[in-house]
Design an enzyme around this catalytic site. Structure first.
Site, PDB file in Angstrom:
ATOM      1  CD  GLU A 132      45.731  40.768  33.748  1.00 13.03           C
ATOM      2  OE1 GLU A 132      46.511  40.366  34.634  1.00 13.03           O
ATOM      3  OE2 GLU A 132      45.338  41.938  33.666  1.00 13.03           O
ATOM      4  CB  THR A 185      44.140  43.554  40.701  1.00 13.71           C
ATOM      5  OG1 THR A 185      45.155  44.312  40.050  1.00 13.71           O
ATOM      6  CG2 THR A 185      42.862  43.660  39.889  1.00 13.71           C
TER       7      THR A 185
HETATM    8  N1  HSE Z   1      39.663  47.170  35.339  1.00 13.22           N
HETATM    9  C1  HSE Z   1      40.473  46.520  36.319  1.00 13.22           C
HETATM   10  C2  HSE Z   1      40.107  47.061  37.690  1.00 13.22           C
HETATM   11  C3  HSE Z   1      41.909  46.772  36.030  1.00 13.22           C
HETATM   12  O1  HSE Z   1      39.920  48.287  37.808  1.00 13.22           O
HETATM   13  O2  HSE Z   1      40.001  46.274  38.631  1.00 13.22           O
HETATM   14  C4  HSE Z   1      42.866  46.137  36.993  1.00 13.22           C
HETATM   15  O3  HSE Z   1      44.159  46.663  36.786  1.00 13.22           O
END
Ligand code: HSE
Length: 310
Positions: A132, A185
């Site tokens: 990730e 993201t």
């Molecule tokens: N916690 C992360 C965000 C998850 O909100 O950026 C990404 O899917």
């Protein structure tokens, strides 16, 4: 050396869940990716990628979440073999329900099985989180942790890494609505504030604490009241057309709470399975997007148990 193909189902996950940015995650039952693999002499080869959004997924093993996570497991296990991988995406990339997380977790879990399950569950999570980090530009394990471990997960600390998992209430239903818009993201993290006020911090700690209590005790009403985000969802709302309207129609059709899934654009609604079946929520969000000339795919699902061999 056996070269038997094995298949792993790696499910979607919803992360953040109100006040738990980068901390809370929940495994869903559907949708899911299928990651297939078999031992080969050496190296990692991706021989097939199919499914929604697969045309944009790199086949270079050094850039692909599945292979990066699998390679990390092989490295930790000092394996003397390689893996051929086939990826069948069930979760479109840029969805906010852990598409890259499912790939990473599925790759790590596949390699873990092929290595004879020598790693602890936490080590498998860390191998997936490594992938990730490489592909999404941030070390966050709130999708890969529930995808590997199942249930509702909380990351107490990243350094040292400690994750806790609990079983969510049986009656907790989940509607996933995915409007036809892509949110990466990286892009969604770029709009976040770097500092927060004491007032927002207090608000988040209160809601996060009560959400954990409600998940443990099965208090669905308290779950509905405790999924609150004063910081991250407001900053990201501009990336998802009709987000607030979709949440409002979900609430008026029986949702306990409706919120932005992870980094978006998915909209997640929780409902009580003992009194609703989720259809009205899913249909109302679909209708809202249709009225605004946008498509929206929905799943009526529930909490899941994470990666499994199928
Ligand atoms: N916690 C992360 C965000 C998850 O909100 O950026 C990404 O899917």
């Amino acid at each position: 050396m056996s070269d038997e193909w094995i298949s792993i189902a790696a499910p979607a996950t919803t992360s953040n869940i109100g006040a738990g940015f980068d901390i809370f995650g929940l495994a869903l039952k559907e949708p899911y990716d299928i990651i297939e693999g078999r031992r080969i002499e050496s190296g990692i080869i991706i021989s097939e990628i199919s499914g929604p959004g697969s045309e944009g997924i790199p086949t270079d093993p050094e850039k692909n979440s599945v292979s990066i996570a699998a390679a990390e497991v092989l490295r930790r296990c000092e394996a003397d073999f390689g893996i051929e991988i086939k990826i069948k995406k069930g979760i479109r990339p840029c969805s906010g329900i852990g598409s890259s997380g499912a790939s990473a977790a599925g790759g790590a879990y596949l390699a873990h099985i092929l290595c004879g399950e020598k790693l602890s569950p936490t080590e498998v999570v860390l191998c997936a989180a490594h992938a990730e980090n490489v592909t999404s530009g941030g070390f966050h394990a709130d999708n890969v942790a529930p995808c590997v471990l199942g249930g509702f997960t909380m990351i107490r600390s990243y350094e040292p890494f400690e994750v806790i998992t609990i079983t969510p209430p049986e009656e907790l239903g989940v509607v996933v609505a995915m409007p036809d818009v892509l949110v990466a993201t990286k892009e969604s993290r770029a709009v976040l504030p770097q500092e927060v006020s004491v007032r927002d911090l207090v608000f988040h700690v209160g809601n996060a604490s009560c959400l954990v209590y409600a998940m443990m005790t099965g208090d669905l009403g308290l779950i509905g009241r405790s999924v609150k985000d004063a910081i991250f969802e407001p900053a990201r709302a501009k990336l998802v057309p009709y987000l607030k309207e979709a949440e409002a129609v979900a609430m008026s059709h029986g949702a306990l709470v409706s919120f932005l899934g992870g980094s978006g654009p998915c909209i997640i609604s929780f409902y009580d399975k003992s009194s609703h079946n989720g259809e009205a929520i899913a249909d109302s969000i679909k209708a809202l997007y249709a009225e605004n000339d946008m498509g929206c795919e929905t799943w009526i699902t529930e909490c899941g148990t994470g990666c499994k061999r199928i």
